[in-house]
Every structure is written in C-alpha cells, then in structure tokens.
Design an enzyme around this catalytic site. Sequence first.
Site, PDB file in Angstrom:
ATOM      1  N   ASP A 111       0.914  -1.148   0.035  1.00 26.52           N
ATOM      2  CA  ASP A 111       0.076  -0.046   0.125  1.00 26.52           C
ATOM      3  C   ASP A 111       0.853   1.312   0.035  1.00 26.52           C
ATOM      4  OD1 ASP A 111      -2.142  -1.668   0.311  1.00 26.52           O
ATOM      5  OD2 ASP A 111      -1.964  -1.729   2.439  1.00 26.52           O
ATOM      6  N   LYS A 132       2.051   2.397  -5.086  1.00 25.55           N
ATOM      7  CA  LYS A 132       2.814   1.754  -6.299  1.00 25.55           C
ATOM      8  C   LYS A 132       1.997   2.141  -7.610  1.00 25.55           C
ATOM      9  CE  LYS A 132       3.216  -2.216  -4.400  1.00 25.55           C
ATOM     10  NZ  LYS A 132       2.625  -2.072  -3.246  1.00 25.55           N
ATOM     11  N   GLY A 158      -4.014  -4.185  -4.237  1.00 25.58           N
ATOM     12  CA  GLY A 158      -4.950  -3.243  -4.387  1.00 25.58           C
ATOM     13  C   GLY A 158      -4.410  -1.944  -4.861  1.00 25.58           C
ATOM     14  N   HIS A 159      -4.711  -1.550  -6.057  1.00 26.02           N
ATOM     15  CA  HIS A 159      -3.952  -0.372  -6.446  1.00 26.02           C
ATOM     16  C   HIS A 159      -4.976   0.586  -6.878  1.00 26.02           C
ATOM     17  CE1 HIS A 159      -0.027  -2.486  -8.250  1.00 26.02           C
ATOM     18  NE2 HIS A 159      -0.166  -2.202  -6.833  1.00 26.02           N
ATOM     19  N   GLN A 217       2.104  -6.046  -3.169  1.00 24.63           N
ATOM     20  CA  GLN A 217       2.553  -5.906  -1.813  1.00 24.63           C
ATOM     21  C   GLN A 217       3.753  -5.438  -1.473  1.00 24.63           C
ATOM     22  OE1 GLN A 217       1.429  -9.461  -3.185  1.00 24.63           O
ATOM     23  NE2 GLN A 217      -0.410  -8.531  -2.780  1.00 24.63           N
TER      24      GLN A 217
HETATM   25  P1  IMP Z   1      -2.482 -12.839   2.030  1.00 23.41           P
HETATM   26  O1  IMP Z   1      -1.697 -12.521   1.082  1.00 23.41           O
HETATM   27  O2  IMP Z   1      -4.046 -12.520   1.775  1.00 23.41           O
HETATM   28  O3  IMP Z   1      -2.129 -14.444   2.504  1.00 23.41           O
HETATM   29  O4  IMP Z   1      -2.595 -11.989   3.374  1.00 23.41           O
HETATM   30  C1  IMP Z   1      -1.029 -11.943   4.026  1.00 23.41           C
HETATM   31  C2  IMP Z   1      -0.462 -10.766   4.727  1.00 23.41           C
HETATM   32  O5  IMP Z   1      -0.346 -10.037   3.771  1.00 23.41           O
HETATM   33  C3  IMP Z   1      -1.892 -10.107   5.578  1.00 23.41           C
HETATM   34  O6  IMP Z   1      -1.281  -9.306   6.569  1.00 23.41           O
HETATM   35  C4  IMP Z   1      -2.254  -9.016   4.412  1.00 23.41           C
HETATM   36  O7  IMP Z   1      -3.108  -7.878   5.035  1.00 23.41           O
HETATM   37  C5  IMP Z   1      -1.150  -8.820   3.614  1.00 23.41           C
HETATM   38  N1  IMP Z   1      -1.308  -8.159   2.300  1.00 23.41           N
HETATM   39  C6  IMP Z   1      -1.666  -9.112   1.372  1.00 23.41           C
HETATM   40  N2  IMP Z   1      -1.719  -8.196   0.068  1.00 23.41           N
HETATM   41  C7  IMP Z   1      -1.598  -6.858   0.492  1.00 23.41           C
HETATM   42  C8  IMP Z   1      -1.320  -5.811  -0.154  1.00 23.41           C
HETATM   43  O8  IMP Z   1      -1.724  -5.655  -1.437  1.00 23.41           O
HETATM   44  N3  IMP Z   1      -1.092  -4.702   0.637  1.00 23.41           N
HETATM   45  C9  IMP Z   1      -1.029  -4.722   2.031  1.00 23.41           C
HETATM   46  N4  IMP Z   1      -1.072  -5.895   2.703  1.00 23.41           N
HETATM   47  C10 IMP Z   1      -1.255  -7.096   1.875  1.00 23.41           C
END
Ligand code: IMP
Length: 434
Positions: free
Chosen positions: A13, A16, A40-41, A224
């Site tokens: 977040d 990017k 999420g962008h 991420q």
């Molecule tokens: P997962 O990727 O859904 O397995 O989540 C694992 C961890 O990564 C959690 O703490 C999510 O909140 C975090 N996470 C996954 N994708 C994002 C992203 O795009 N931005 C911020 N945190 C993320």
Amino acid sequence: MTNVVVVGCQWGDEGKGKLVDYLSGKADVIVRFQGGNNAGHTIVIDEKVFKLSLLPSGIIREGKLSIIGNGVVLDPWALREEIETLTKLGVNVTEYNLLIAENVPLILSFHKDLDLLREARAGSTKIGTTGRGIGPAYEDKVGRRAIRLSDLENPKALRARLERSLEHHNILRKGYGKSVIEEGEILNQLEEISTFVSKFSTPVWRVLNNKNKEGANILFEGAQGSLLDVDFGTYPFVTSSNTMAASSSLGSGFAAQKIDFVLGVVKAYTTRVGEGPFPTELKNDKVGFHLETVGHEKGTVTGRNRRCGWFDASLVKQSCILNGVNGIAITKLDVLDSLKELKICVGYEINGELHGYLPSSIHSFEEIKPVYEFYEGWDDTTEGISSFEKLPSNAITYLRRIEELVGCPISSISTSPEREDLVHLRDPFEESIK
Ligand code: IMP
C-alpha cells in the site's frame, strides 16, 4: 529499450499504483509477476477512481500491452469481475491488450475456503490474510497439485490433476469438519469460466523476450511490499510469494540480468494491514489518527483500517539493499503537512542492545524499542507541488535525511492522489543505471 521494476519497500500500500501508472506512459509492456487479487492499486485520473487488484495498472492506458506472469496466482472469476468493472468505466480489456501466462496457477473456490477456515481457527495467532485464497493456492503450486491455466485446454489432464488436488483438499476439509468437494462441482465451475479466461492464455515468457528484442520498454509491477516477502518479511506475518524485485524474473520468464532499474516505493510514513510486528506503530495516538484520517488509510481490498506509524528508515534501508533499489519514490508527503514534529526511526533497542536492522530471530516483537531522530514539521501545504524547490524547507530536510539513511537517491515524490502531482528528480526510463 529499458526494463524497470517497481516494488514496495514497506508492508504494501505504498502507492505503487500511481507510480506504475505514470511510468506505464513510457512503457510498452506492463507485467504483474507475483501475488494475486490480494493486491489493491488505486489510481485517480480527473477525479475518476480506478481500483485494480489483479490487472496490471497499465491496463487503463490505451495502446499498452498488460501481462499477468506465471508468478501470480490467478482467480479467473475475480479477473472477470475486475474486467467488467473496468468496462463500465470505459476501459476495454481484450486479448489484444491483456495476456496471461499459460502456466499460471489458478485460485479455486476451495483455496478461499481453506484460507478463511484457517484464519477463523487461528484465533490470536491469525495472520490477517485478505481471505482470497492466496496462501493455499501457492501451497498447491509448490506441492505440485495446482491447476494451471493451460490445463483448461485438456479435459483429460484437467480431470487427473483435479483428482490429485481434491484428494489433498478433501482430507483437510474433513479435518476441519467441512463437506467434501465433488470433482464434478469444480469441473463445472471451470467449464463455465474456461472460454473467458483461456483466450488470454499464452507463453508470456516468449512474448516478453520477443518484445525485448524489438526494443520495447518493459515495466514490472510488484504487489504487496518487501516486508511481506515470504523469505525476508516479518515471517510468519507475510504473504505467500516473494515480493522482491528478483521475482520479476522468475514470475514472468524474463532474465534477471536484463533489468535496468529498480524503483522502490515508500510512503513518507509507514502503514500496515493485518497482524504482525510494526515497531513504529502509533497506536491510540493523535498523530496515528491524523495519518489514518488525512491519508485515508483504509485497505483497497478488504476495507480494513490500516495501522499507521512513523517512517522506519532501518526497515526501508533493509528493503533497498534486498531489492537492489536504484531510486526511491516517496508518496503521500502531503499527509504530513501541519504536523508539529516528525520522527524517523533509525534503529532498534532490543533487550538493551542496539540494532540497525530487524533480526528475523526476534519472536517477542513487543520488546523492540524504536530509536528516533526528531524533525520539525512544516505549516505550508505540500499538496499538489510538482517542483522540489517549491517544497517547504523543513520538508526538504526531512526528505534529504531519508535519502541519507536509506542509502538511496530519491527519484520521485508524490504530493497528492492526482496523476499529475509528482515531483520528478530522476526518471527510471531515462536515467536507468546500466
Ligand atoms: P494474504 O496475501 O492474503 O495471504 O495475506 C497475508 C498478509 O499480507 C496479510 O497481513 C495481508 O493484510 C497482507 N497483504 C496482502 N496483500 C496486501 C497488499 O496488497 N497490501 C498490503 N498488505 C497486503
């Protein structure tokens, strides 16, 4: 011909999307190489808000080729939904502007079930996943029981693979007290989506390498952030993929030595969604509340409030080294406007010892005390400023100190969500370090 990778250097977040959107103006091809629809962008153009999750941010620009690489885990139903939303906003997505790696593993309904079941059972040890089935889908990939996009073209092979996969998942489901899944149910779901998704399927590694030969500029869009990397992040509170720049190669089939520039994106402060350590977090704090509200810190994917804190130069320095970052982009500087005092974390005190980085062996993260430097804030607004010299002098001092601490020059500064509001110091496509 320049190849640029954009990665987040915090917990995701970082903004990017805006940088990728800007750079995709100069790129011919834009590639997603890891993660899935957990990302999420948000991109704002003339007050029109585009929320992208799975598609590369370049998709909203005409005449660009967007690619989803094999390092991604693809939920074809989420893809269809995202394309339908974009169509309503006037963006046309076809097999002429989107290609998907034929060897990309698919996220199926039982992956989401398992993700949610596990999180619900974990209680206080939950990871706080996005619940999109990302972890279970990656587990199936390395467990060699994934269904990949190209399997949809061969019903016999698909049935055999599904049988193997369901044998595993039904044992787990029984253990969790859930009903078993019939092969026919998943086959029907896949049959229904197959025509839609298969039209995008291609060996993208060939496309990318041919584009490179033709002299195309290729932009790799990370999802991420580095601190969520499955190896180098704050394990186990991480995502299930490698989020670092090096994954751009394995996640797409494009040789690593052809990458010219790695741009690391960071917020002017720090945020995190989900559980896990966050040394500079401002919990129940006035400044934390300011960052959350002024910065609209709500997750794009899950709508959860993001945890907020001071800029952590130790962690960003660590990320810059691990990614081989050539330049950083600092976003949301304007959110710091009007704060009287700013802090930058320059290290940690852990059990009475000073550390310049976060050791992975640390289990009791509550014992970490951040060591701070203090800076005077600024009263004038930085919102919408697009020239470095026009920034308040205290903001310049703050930014220059960040550069020094993380050991990397600033390439750009974002001063509002709008597409145009960027201060450019170095352009990755024009000043790539060969
Ligand atoms: P997962 O990727 O859904 O397995 O989540 C694992 C961890 O990564 C959690 O703490 C999510 O909140 C975090 N996470 C996954 N994708 C994002 C992203 O795009 N931005 C911020 N945190 C993320």
